[in-house]
Design a protein around this motif. Structure first.
Motif, short mmCIF file in Angstrom:
data_model
loop_
_atom_site.label_atom_id
_atom_site.label_comp_id
_atom_site.label_asym_id
_atom_site.label_seq_id
_atom_site.Cartn_x
_atom_site.Cartn_y
_atom_site.Cartn_z
N PRO A 1 0.81 -1.27 0.03
CA PRO A 1 0.26 -0.08 0.02
C PRO A 1 0.88 1.24 0.08
N LYS A 2 0.46 2.20 -0.70
CA LYS A 2 1.25 3.41 -0.95
C LYS A 2 1.19 4.35 0.63
N ARG A 3 2.29 4.74 0.97
CA ARG A 3 2.29 5.49 2.11
C ARG A 3 1.41 6.90 2.13
N VAL A 4 0.97 7.07 3.43
CA VAL A 4 0.04 8.22 3.59
C VAL A 4 1.23 9.16 3.75
N ARG A 5 1.26 10.38 2.90
CA ARG A 5 2.24 11.18 3.11
C ARG A 5 1.33 12.64 3.61
N VAL A 6 2.08 13.95 4.01
CA VAL A 6 1.63 14.84 4.41
C VAL A 6 0.37 15.73 3.57
N HIS A 7 0.79 15.48 2.01
CA HIS A 7 -0.25 16.41 1.35
C HIS A 7 -1.41 15.45 1.17
N HIS A 8 -1.39 14.23 1.46
CA HIS A 8 -2.60 13.24 1.36
C HIS A 8 -3.64 13.74 2.48
N LEU A 9 -3.24 14.46 3.67
CA LEU A 9 -4.21 14.96 4.60
C LEU A 9 -5.08 16.09 4.07
N ALA A 10 -4.43 17.01 3.43
CA ALA A 10 -5.15 18.06 2.76
C ALA A 10 -6.07 17.66 1.74
N GLU A 11 -5.30 16.72 0.78
CA GLU A 11 -6.33 16.04 -0.10
C GLU A 11 -7.73 15.38 0.21
N ALA A 12 -7.36 14.69 1.43
CA ALA A 12 -8.49 13.96 1.74
C ALA A 12 -9.44 14.93 2.37
N LYS A 13 -9.10 15.97 2.77
CA LYS A 13 -10.11 17.17 3.38
C LYS A 13 -10.99 17.55 1.95
N ALA A 14 -10.01 18.14 1.11
CA ALA A 14 -10.59 18.64 -0.07
C ALA A 14 -11.68 17.67 -0.76
N ARG A 15 -11.43 16.26 -0.86
CA ARG A 15 -12.15 15.45 -1.41
C ARG A 15 -13.37 15.15 -0.47
N GLY A 16 -13.53 15.43 0.91
CA GLY A 16 -14.53 15.10 1.74
C GLY A 16 -14.27 13.68 2.39
N GLU A 17 -12.91 13.21 2.12
CA GLU A 17 -12.63 11.81 2.61
C GLU A 17 -12.51 11.86 4.15
N LYS A 18 -13.06 11.23 5.11
CA LYS A 18 -12.76 11.22 6.61
C LYS A 18 -11.15 10.76 6.83
N LEU A 19 -10.60 11.20 7.67
CA LEU A 19 -9.33 10.52 8.22
C LEU A 19 -9.64 9.73 9.53
N ALA A 20 -9.16 8.51 9.32
CA ALA A 20 -9.18 7.85 10.49
C ALA A 20 -7.89 7.69 11.22
N MET A 21 -7.91 7.85 12.69
CA MET A 21 -6.71 7.96 13.43
C MET A 21 -7.06 7.16 14.72
N LEU A 22 -5.86 6.34 15.18
CA LEU A 22 -5.88 5.65 16.56
C LEU A 22 -4.52 5.93 17.12
N THR A 23 -4.47 5.73 18.57
CA THR A 23 -3.13 5.76 19.18
C THR A 23 -2.62 4.49 18.88
N ALA A 24 -1.28 4.31 18.80
CA ALA A 24 -0.44 3.00 18.91
C ALA A 24 0.75 3.29 19.64
N TYR A 25 1.13 2.29 20.63
CA TYR A 25 2.17 2.55 21.44
C TYR A 25 3.36 1.32 21.14
N ASP A 26 3.18 0.51 20.27
CA ASP A 26 3.87 -0.69 20.18
C ASP A 26 3.95 -1.23 18.69
N ALA A 27 4.82 -2.07 18.29
CA ALA A 27 4.80 -2.69 16.98
C ALA A 27 3.47 -3.70 16.79
N VAL A 28 3.22 -4.47 17.90
CA VAL A 28 2.03 -5.60 17.45
C VAL A 28 0.73 -4.62 17.27
#
Ligand code: KIV
Ligand code: NA
Length: 266
Positions: A1-28
């Protein structure tokens, strides 16, 4: 899968695509959330409460954050990895913020840092952005200021508070922030800030109109008995894990584990 880069954040907003974010603290967990399609993983200073047993985020240090951020970055193929600057590592000024963020960038492989505060953090956001370090801002209820705010309370309820929050959002955007977390903000206030902002807003207890949502993973997975009101429990992993551990204890005690299948012949 293609990495999410910084410009994709603004592009998602422009497209109206919601961003999903969670915390993580370890590799597993990072690998699991990345495979699930998470856009952003946050190595939050909530590691203090969630993983280290502290009551607040205040005691968390950069040395606590770095090994966690390394593990998350290593385990992530696609998600944009953000690491919190912990309390005491950036407030003194842009130079302190830059020293902390440069160390974190050199040692972890994170994609951006997050810091708390609006107008008061503008010099820090400018300095990091100038140095090529993307910054996510964090407004509304800011846990590192819990002593000043009197604990986790909804922010931006009065008209003056709404104006000050909107001013903070404008200020962090103008300073170069690439996104802004809104924590415990009334739905209509978060909607107004989201509409005015060119950068994505990511809500936690800020209603459905933000450009994205973030939760602490242990809250959304039901790892502990209590979750905040704004967190939906998508699973009851705490109860499931306790049951698994209980079954293991019982089978060790009665010698039904290990059986032949889990043992070696000569
Ligand atoms: O540390 C954290 O988990 C956070 C999120 C709640 C936004 O800052
Ligand atoms: Na945090």
């Amino acid at each position: 899968p293609k990495r999410v880069r910084v410009h994709h954040l603004a592009e998602a907003k422009a497209r109206g695509e919601k961003l999903a974010m969670l915390t993580a603290y370890d590799a597993v967990t990072a690998a699991i959330f990345d495979a699930a399609g998470m856009d952003i993983l946050l190595v939050g200073d909530s590691i203090g409460n969630v993983m280290h047993g502290h009551a607040t985020t205040i005691p968390v240090t950069v040395d606590d954050m770095i090994p966690a951020a390394r593990a998350v970055a290593r385990a992530t193929k696609r998600a944009f990895v953000v690491i919190d600057l912990p309390f005491g590592s950036y407030e003194a000024g842009p130079q302190q913020a830059l020293e902390t963020a440069v160390r974190i960038f050199k040692e972890t492989g994170a994609d951006a840092v997050k810091l708390e505060g609006g107008l008061r953090s503008v010099p820090q956001i400018r300095a990091l952005t100038s140095a090529g370090i993307p910054v996510v801002a964090h407004l509304g209820y800011t846990p590192q200021s819990e002593n000043l705010l009197g604990g986790p309370r909804v922010q931006g309820r009065g008209e003056a508070a709404v104006e000050s929050l909107a001013g903070d959002a404008k200020a962090v955007e103008d300073a170069g922030a690439v996104a802004v977390v809104l924590e415990m903000v009334p739905t209509d206030v978060a909607a107004r800030i989201t509409e005015a902002a060119r950068i994505p807003t990511i809500g936690i207890g800020a209603g459905p109109h933000c450009d994205g949502q973030v939760l602490v993973w242990t809250d959304m997975a039901g790892m502990t008995g209590w979750s905040p009101r704004f967190a939906r429990r998508y699973a009851e992993l705490g109860a499931a894990l306790q049951q698994a551990a209980q079954d293991y204890v019982a089978e060790v005690k009665d010698s039904s584990f290990p059986d032949e299948e889990h043992s070696f012949d000569r």
